[in-house]
Structures are given as C-alpha cells and as structure tokens.
Scaffold this active site. Structure first.
Site, mmCIF file in Angstrom:
data_model
loop_
_atom_site.group_PDB
_atom_site.id
_atom_site.type_symbol
_atom_site.label_atom_id
_atom_site.label_comp_id
_atom_site.label_asym_id
_atom_site.label_seq_id
_atom_site.Cartn_x
_atom_site.Cartn_y
_atom_site.Cartn_z
ATOM 1 N N CYS A 2 36.807 9.615 1.596
ATOM 2 C CA CYS A 2 35.549 9.522 2.332
ATOM 3 C C CYS A 2 35.575 8.219 3.102
ATOM 4 O O CYS A 2 35.438 7.140 2.523
ATOM 5 C CB CYS A 2 34.361 9.566 1.370
ATOM 6 S SG CYS A 2 32.756 9.309 2.174
ATOM 7 N N GLU A 111 34.761 13.998 7.857
ATOM 8 C CA GLU A 111 36.170 14.159 7.509
ATOM 9 C C GLU A 111 36.909 14.637 8.742
ATOM 10 O O GLU A 111 36.305 15.191 9.675
ATOM 11 C CB GLU A 111 36.323 15.130 6.342
ATOM 12 C CG GLU A 111 37.668 15.086 5.651
ATOM 13 C CD GLU A 111 38.077 13.665 5.276
ATOM 14 O OE1 GLU A 111 38.802 13.054 6.094
ATOM 15 O OE2 GLU A 111 37.675 13.179 4.212
#
Length: 254
Positions: A2, A111
C-alpha cells in the site's frame, strides 16, 4: 503493498466509526503519500475508574515507521508497510506488534497494475458500498537526537482478495469494527491472539476502479485523482487487437 491511500470522510464519520469523543477538523485527503502525516487510532492511556472519556485516541504520525533503536533515519529504509505474516518476528516490527497496534482510518487505497516492469494502470480501490474502513497499523515513537519525539507508523499488508488480485498480490489488512477492541488491546491480547484478524478482506468487499496516472504525482491532491477512466488494455486483450500474422508464404509490406 500500500503506497498511497485516501481519507475522504468527514471528521464526524471517523468519530462515529472509531468511537472517538472529539476529533479536530481536517480536510479530505485524496492522495496520501509516504512520509506525510497520517491519522491513527490507538488505545488511550488507562482512565480513572468511572471516567466517561473514550478508551481510544486519535494521533497524527509520520507514515514510515522508525523503530526506537534506529540511530540514523537517513540510513534506514522507509517502512511504510509491514507483512502481517512475519511482523511479529521481524526486529523492526516486533515491539510494535506487541505493544502499539493501531487502526488507520481510510476511504480506500491506490494500487498499480504492472506489465513489463512498468506501471501501466492505476486503480482506486474502495469499499464497494462506500464508507470508512480501518487498516491494521503499527506505531513506534522515535527519539530524535535533539530529544524530541517523533511518532511514526506503518500499515500491515496481507495476500490480496479476489477483488484486488488482478491488480496486485498484496493489500492492506482491514480490521472489521467488531474486532477494533481486540486488535487495539495490546495489554490483554498478544500478537498470537489477534493473528486470525490478519487476513484478506472478504471477496466482494472492495472494487478496483481504474483512474488516471495523475495519482502518481504527490502534488496532485484533489478529487480528480479518483475520477474513473477507461482501463488500459491488459496483455491478452492487447494481443487480440493486433492484426493477425501473415499467412505462410505471404509477402510482408513493412
């Protein structure tokens, strides 16, 4: 992993979800990047008997965990994520897993799908039904040479759920509200007692929305970074769009 996330929710929404008494006003943040301050929720210090104060507190910490034993942060890697499968054994995260587990309020995370070693498509990964989620976090306080303290933190990751796997093989650990108290209770629950919480989100919980590469730049902090775009073709799809190879014996013009 992340590497970017967002918190678009209002302070009131965060207060309600995490049972905080009062939270200072903050603007929506659409593109939170490493080394920036992030909001974390931690267990509050012990309260006097009969106190009406909440047992959780909100803290601002630097995103990028520095263990207390680090001498020179410039020579230490930026730890924005910690693998949940090994954090309890790793020297950098062991103490935080035992004594300083936190929750990180978020509206979702970003992402990137990669091909040929390059990021070809960014995605805004958000709860399918909206709202605020809580990522599992860790916090450490680092003592600067001058004597001041710096609160730092990292986000725990796990294997990707079916919703995220087509984009990336890792995702943040999401702690459901019914498990907030157990996760934050570092006095009563050792890391082994909360290991069952370190799992992917249920299938269908998230949706991955393709967005433009504007999110790649830290300077882009407005809601436009979450604007959906047409998804870049995946390798198999791109191959179908290419003209078929010439038949055997056919002359090539180019």
């Amino acid at each position: 992993m992340c590497g970017r996330f967002a918190l678009n929710a209002t302070p009131e929404e965060v207060e309600a979800l995490f049972a905080l008494l009062e939270l200072e006003a903050f603007p929506p943040r659409y593109n939170i990047a490493p080394t920036q301050p992030i909001l974390m929720v931690a267990a509050a210090p012990p309260r006097p008997a009969g106190s009406n104060l909440p047992d959780r507190q909100a803290l601002l910490v630097r995103w990028g965990l520095l263990p207390s034993w680090v001498k020179d942060p410039k020579r230490f890697p930026l730890l924005i994520n910690a693998r949940s499968e090994t954090a309890a054994e790793k020297n950098a995260f062991r103490a935080a897993m035992r004594h300083r587990r936190t929750l990180v309020p978020a509206s979702g995370f970003y992402e990137w799908r990669r091909a040929g070693g390059k990021a070809v498509q960014a995605y805004w990964v958000r709860p399918r039904h909206g709202g605020v989620v809580a990522f599992a976090g860790l916090m450490e306080t680092w003592l600067e040479p001058g004597g001041s303290e710096l609160d730092t933190g990292a986000i725990l990751t796990t294997a990707a759920s079916a919703d995220v796997a087509p984009v990336h093989d890792r995702m943040p650990v999401v702690i459901a509200p019914e498990y907030f108290a157990r996760w934050l209770d570092c006095r009563g629950h050792a890391p082994a007692d909360v290991a069952d919480l370190l799992r992917p989100a249920e299938d269908g919980f998230f949706e991955a929305v393709p967005v433009s590469d504007r999110v790649n730049k830290v300077a882009n902090t407005g809601p436009e970074v979450q604007q959906p775009v047409a998804e870049a073709a995946r390798p198999a799809e791109a191959a179908q769009d290419e003209p078929p190879p010439p038949a055997a014996g056919q002359l090539r013009l180019l």
